[in-house]
Design a protein around this motif. Structure first.
Motif: not given
Length: 169
Positions: A108-120, A147-156
């Motif tokens: 999706d375009e313009a996914l919201p920013p999310v908290r994650f660790e890159r390597d994980a 990879c799509r927006r789901e509320g304020e998060g991202v669903a993979l």
């Protein structure tokens, strides 16, 4: 204990597969059984791909050990997860192609920013796609990564067209 034993047995089997392929290609190259520069380059490429796969498998085993001991700490950051997903897809595209599968990525375009660790996150996406390549062969011969927006998060999502996992598992 049973789960640990199953994990060790599966990890050992998974480690043998790339080692066997590396040995086969290397012996054929050593013994001069590969004719032509193009075929040699293909075999060298296969050796490289299998050693990369072997490294990922070993890293997974080490990561499992760290998680089990509680020695794994995440360094979460806020950002765009899409580039990490794209990186994993591109790194595995050739591997999937060698198994007769195509990877299709939809972000999706313009996914919201999310908290994650890159390597994980990279490791999770790698594992999901690699499992789909190994076990998800079916028709159509593709793996769909989303990879799509789901509320304020991202669903993979990672979807293959194989037989699936039995409900009891």
């Amino acid at each position: 204990d049973r789960l640990k034993s199953d994990f060790i047995m599966m990890a050992s089997h998974e480690l043998k597969t790339p080692l066997t392929a590396i040995r086969l290609y290397a012996e054929m190259l050593r013994d001069g059984l590969v004719s032509g520069d193009e075929k040699r380059r293909e075999y060298y490429g296969s050796i490289t791909a299998e050693t990369e796969r072997l490294s990922r498998l070993i890293n997974n085993v080490l990561e499992f050990s760290r998680l089990e001991k509680g020695a794994r700490s995440l360094e979460l950051r806020v950002g765009d997860a899409a580039p990490v997903v794209r990186e994993a897809v591109e790194l595995l595209r050739q591997h999937a192609h060698e198994h007769g599968l195509t990877l299709e990525l939809a972000v999706d375009e313009a996914l919201p920013p999310v908290r994650f660790e890159r390597d994980a996150l990279l490791q999770v996406v790698f594992n999901l796609i690699d499992n789909a390549v190994k076990y998800g062969r079916g028709e159509p011969a593709r793996i769909e990564i989303g990879c799509r927006r789901e509320g304020e998060g991202v669903a993979l999502t990672v979807r293959d067209h194989g037989p699936g996992v039995p409900r009891e598992e």
